[in-house]
Design a protein around this motif. Structure first.
Motif, PDB file in Angstrom:
ATOM      1  N   GLN A  49      -5.344   4.632  37.881  1.00  0.00           N
ATOM      2  CA  GLN A  49      -5.137   5.898  38.573  1.00  0.00           C
ATOM      3  C   GLN A  49      -3.734   5.917  39.177  1.00  0.00           C
ATOM      4  N   PHE A  50      -3.012   6.989  38.907  1.00  0.00           N
ATOM      5  CA  PHE A  50      -1.649   7.124  39.414  1.00  0.00           C
ATOM      6  C   PHE A  50      -1.645   7.883  40.737  1.00  0.00           C
ATOM      7  N   PHE A  51      -0.841   7.377  41.681  1.00  0.00           N
ATOM      8  CA  PHE A  51      -0.655   8.032  42.969  1.00  0.00           C
ATOM      9  C   PHE A  51       0.844   8.222  43.185  1.00  0.00           C
ATOM     10  N   GLU A  52       1.264   9.465  43.299  1.00  0.00           N
ATOM     11  CA  GLU A  52       2.687   9.721  43.509  1.00  0.00           C
ATOM     12  C   GLU A  52       3.122   9.161  44.855  1.00  0.00           C
ATOM     13  N   CYS A  53       4.192   8.364  44.829  1.00  0.00           N
ATOM     14  CA  CYS A  53       4.640   7.713  46.059  1.00  0.00           C
ATOM     15  C   CYS A  53       6.088   7.266  45.916  1.00  0.00           C
ATOM     16  N   ASP A  54       6.927   7.696  46.827  1.00  0.00           N
ATOM     17  CA  ASP A  54       8.293   7.191  46.939  1.00  0.00           C
ATOM     18  C   ASP A  54       8.277   6.146  48.040  1.00  0.00           C
ATOM     19  N   VAL A  55       8.390   4.874  47.655  1.00  0.00           N
ATOM     20  CA  VAL A  55       8.228   3.794  48.636  1.00  0.00           C
ATOM     21  C   VAL A  55       9.313   3.807  49.705  1.00  0.00           C
ATOM     22  N   ARG A  56      10.367   4.575  49.506  1.00  0.00           N
ATOM     23  CA  ARG A  56      11.425   4.655  50.516  1.00  0.00           C
ATOM     24  C   ARG A  56      10.964   5.406  51.759  1.00  0.00           C
ATOM     25  N   SER A  57       9.856   6.120  51.636  1.00  0.00           N
ATOM     26  CA  SER A  57       9.323   6.902  52.752  1.00  0.00           C
ATOM     27  C   SER A  57       8.044   6.264  53.275  1.00  0.00           C
ATOM     28  N   GLU A  58       8.043   5.870  54.550  1.00  0.00           N
ATOM     29  CA  GLU A  58       6.835   5.265  55.107  1.00  0.00           C
ATOM     30  C   GLU A  58       5.698   6.277  55.171  1.00  0.00           C
ATOM     31  N   VAL A  59       6.028   7.545  55.391  1.00  0.00           N
ATOM     32  CA  VAL A  59       5.007   8.596  55.398  1.00  0.00           C
ATOM     33  C   VAL A  59       4.341   8.689  54.027  1.00  0.00           C
ATOM     34  N   ALA A  60       5.152   8.647  52.963  1.00  0.00           N
ATOM     35  CA  ALA A  60       4.614   8.715  51.604  1.00  0.00           C
ATOM     36  C   ALA A  60       3.748   7.503  51.293  1.00  0.00           C
ATOM     37  N   VAL A  61       4.153   6.331  51.760  1.00  0.00           N
ATOM     38  CA  VAL A  61       3.379   5.109  51.536  1.00  0.00           C
ATOM     39  C   VAL A  61       2.024   5.196  52.242  1.00  0.00           C
ATOM     40  N   LYS A  62       2.032   5.647  53.483  1.00  0.00           N
ATOM     41  CA  LYS A  62       0.773   5.785  54.228  1.00  0.00           C
ATOM     42  C   LYS A  62      -0.163   6.768  53.524  1.00  0.00           C
ATOM     43  N   GLU A  63       0.401   7.857  53.010  1.00  0.00           N
ATOM     44  CA  GLU A  63      -0.408   8.855  52.310  1.00  0.00           C
ATOM     45  C   GLU A  63      -0.980   8.282  51.020  1.00  0.00           C
ATOM     46  N   ALA A  64      -0.159   7.540  50.272  1.00  0.00           N
ATOM     47  CA  ALA A  64      -0.638   6.931  49.029  1.00  0.00           C
ATOM     48  C   ALA A  64      -1.741   5.918  49.312  1.00  0.00           C
ATOM     49  N   TYR A  65      -1.583   5.167  50.395  1.00  0.00           N
ATOM     50  CA  TYR A  65      -2.621   4.184  50.749  1.00  0.00           C
ATOM     51  C   TYR A  65      -3.926   4.885  51.115  1.00  0.00           C
ATOM     52  N   THR A  66      -3.846   5.948  51.907  1.00  0.00           N
ATOM     53  CA  THR A  66      -5.039   6.712  52.289  1.00  0.00           C
ATOM     54  C   THR A  66      -5.733   7.272  51.054  1.00  0.00           C
ATOM     55  N   ASN A  67      -4.947   7.829  50.137  1.00  0.00           N
ATOM     56  CA  ASN A  67      -5.510   8.396  48.920  1.00  0.00           C
ATOM     57  C   ASN A  67      -6.138   7.318  48.034  1.00  0.00           C
ATOM     58  N   THR A  68      -5.501   6.157  47.972  1.00  0.00           N
ATOM     59  CA  THR A  68      -6.028   5.050  47.166  1.00  0.00           C
ATOM     60  C   THR A  68      -7.369   4.581  47.712  1.00  0.00           C
ATOM     61  N   ALA A  69      -7.435   4.392  49.021  1.00  0.00           N
ATOM     62  CA  ALA A  69      -8.685   3.940  49.643  1.00  0.00           C
ATOM     63  C   ALA A  69      -9.797   4.968  49.450  1.00  0.00           C
ATOM     64  N   ARG A  70      -9.446   6.244  49.527  1.00  0.00           N
ATOM     65  CA  ARG A  70     -10.441   7.296  49.340  1.00  0.00           C
ATOM     66  C   ARG A  70     -10.961   7.329  47.905  1.00  0.00           C
ATOM     67  N   GLU A  71     -10.064   7.179  46.937  1.00  0.00           N
ATOM     68  CA  GLU A  71     -10.433   7.301  45.528  1.00  0.00           C
ATOM     69  C   GLU A  71     -11.038   6.026  44.950  1.00  0.00           C
ATOM     70  N   LEU A  72     -10.557   4.872  45.396  1.00  0.00           N
ATOM     71  CA  LEU A  72     -10.937   3.606  44.746  1.00  0.00           C
ATOM     72  C   LEU A  72     -11.714   2.663  45.654  1.00  0.00           C
ATOM     73  N   GLY A  73     -11.875   3.028  46.914  1.00  0.00           N
ATOM     74  CA  GLY A  73     -12.615   2.170  47.840  1.00  0.00           C
ATOM     75  C   GLY A  73     -11.687   1.471  48.821  1.00  0.00           C
ATOM     76  N   GLU A  74     -12.243   1.057  49.943  1.00  0.00           N
ATOM     77  CA  GLU A  74     -11.425   0.481  51.012  1.00  0.00           C
ATOM     78  C   GLU A  74     -10.885  -0.905  50.678  1.00  0.00           C
ATOM     79  N   GLU A  75     -11.597  -1.677  49.875  1.00  0.00           N
ATOM     80  CA  GLU A  75     -11.155  -3.040  49.583  1.00  0.00           C
ATOM     81  C   GLU A  75      -9.945  -3.029  48.645  1.00  0.00           C
ATOM     82  N   ILE A  76      -8.855  -3.620  49.125  1.00  0.00           N
ATOM     83  CA  ILE A  76      -7.636  -3.772  48.327  1.00  0.00           C
ATOM     84  C   ILE A  76      -7.419  -5.272  48.131  1.00  0.00           C
ATOM     85  N   HIS A  77      -7.465  -5.715  46.887  1.00  0.00           N
ATOM     86  CA  HIS A  77      -7.428  -7.154  46.638  1.00  0.00           C
ATOM     87  C   HIS A  77      -6.028  -7.706  46.402  1.00  0.00           C
TER      88      HIS A  77
END
Length: 231
Positions: A49-77
């Motif tokens: 699953q692709f999540f648009e994210c510009d890692v230069r932006s901490e706001v974008a990173v936080k949003e991508a992480y929230t979306n990832t946890a919502r779509e794929l589950g809270e556990e990140i290995h």
């Protein structure tokens, strides 16, 4: 760690080492959250699953992480900090904007992504962070001072981080590849990518190897070089 069903965040997923690593992880049964500014072409898989994210932006990173946890589950290995770029030039003629661009991507982006995943990994008491440095993170290179500075920073961050999180069951591995046949060299004068370099698949296989090590140890540093470089 058996990668089957494990959720792995991979930055810079669209091409080169990132794309090859995504395919290698999927082949081992992992669920891959690909973070990047552009989606990889023709990578269609039920566990990708692709999540648009510009890692230069901490706001974008936080949003991508929230979306990832919502779509794929809270556990990140695992988190693979692969996003990066290199720009060449002499120090006294180098663009300050290019200097900031490299640090924002190669160093600050790595920090933002790592900071985002650590609370959950600490809660799980298991996780693995893989950071992509470079041979340029071990020795200076003429007209590559800015790039070397960022990759030395990746090295120092990684070696400090592993001591900080090891007691929480979190592994940290830093890779130092030599020349790899990718588009990296498109903007590096005097060097052309060629078949004598390592292939992106070589780096991907090494990342998978590090991730699959048993729980009781982790590989801290891995230096990789072409066996028969072009003369």
């Amino acid at each position: 760690m058996d990668l089957t069903g494990k959720v792995i965040i991979l930055t810079g997923v669209s091409k080169g080492i990132g794309r090859a690593t995504a395919e290698a992880l999927l082949a081992r049964g992992a669920v891959v959250a690909g973070w990047g500014r552009t989606a990889p072409d023709d990578l269609q898989h039920e566990r990708f699953q692709f999540f648009e994210c510009d890692v230069r932006s901490e706001v974008a990173v936080k949003e991508a992480y929230t979306n990832t946890a919502r779509e794929l589950g809270e556990e990140i290995h695992a988190l693979i900090n692969n996003a990066g770029l290199g720009i060449a030039g002499p120090v006294d003629g180098f663009s300050s904007d290019d200097w900031h661009l490299m640090f924002d991507t190669n160093v600050h982006g790595m920090f933002y992504c790592t900071k985002a995943v650590l609370p959950q990994m600490r809660k799980q008491q298991i996780g693995h962070i893989v950071n992509l440095s470079s041979i340029a993170g071990t020795t200076g290179i003429e007209k590559m001072a800015g790039y070397c500075a960022t990759k030395f920073a990746v090295r120092g961050f990684s070696q400090s981080l592993f001591k900080e999180v090891r007691n929480d069951g979190i592994k940290v591995t830093c890779l130092y590849p030599g020349s790899v046949q990718t588009n990296f060299f498109d903007d590096i004068p005097g060097t052309d990518a060629n078949e004598h370099m390592m292939q992106p698949e070589d780096i991907a296989a090494t990342i998978v190897y590090a991730l699959e090590t048993p729980f009781n140890f982790h590989i801290v540093d891995i230096e990789m070089r072409p066996l028969q470089p072009k003369k």
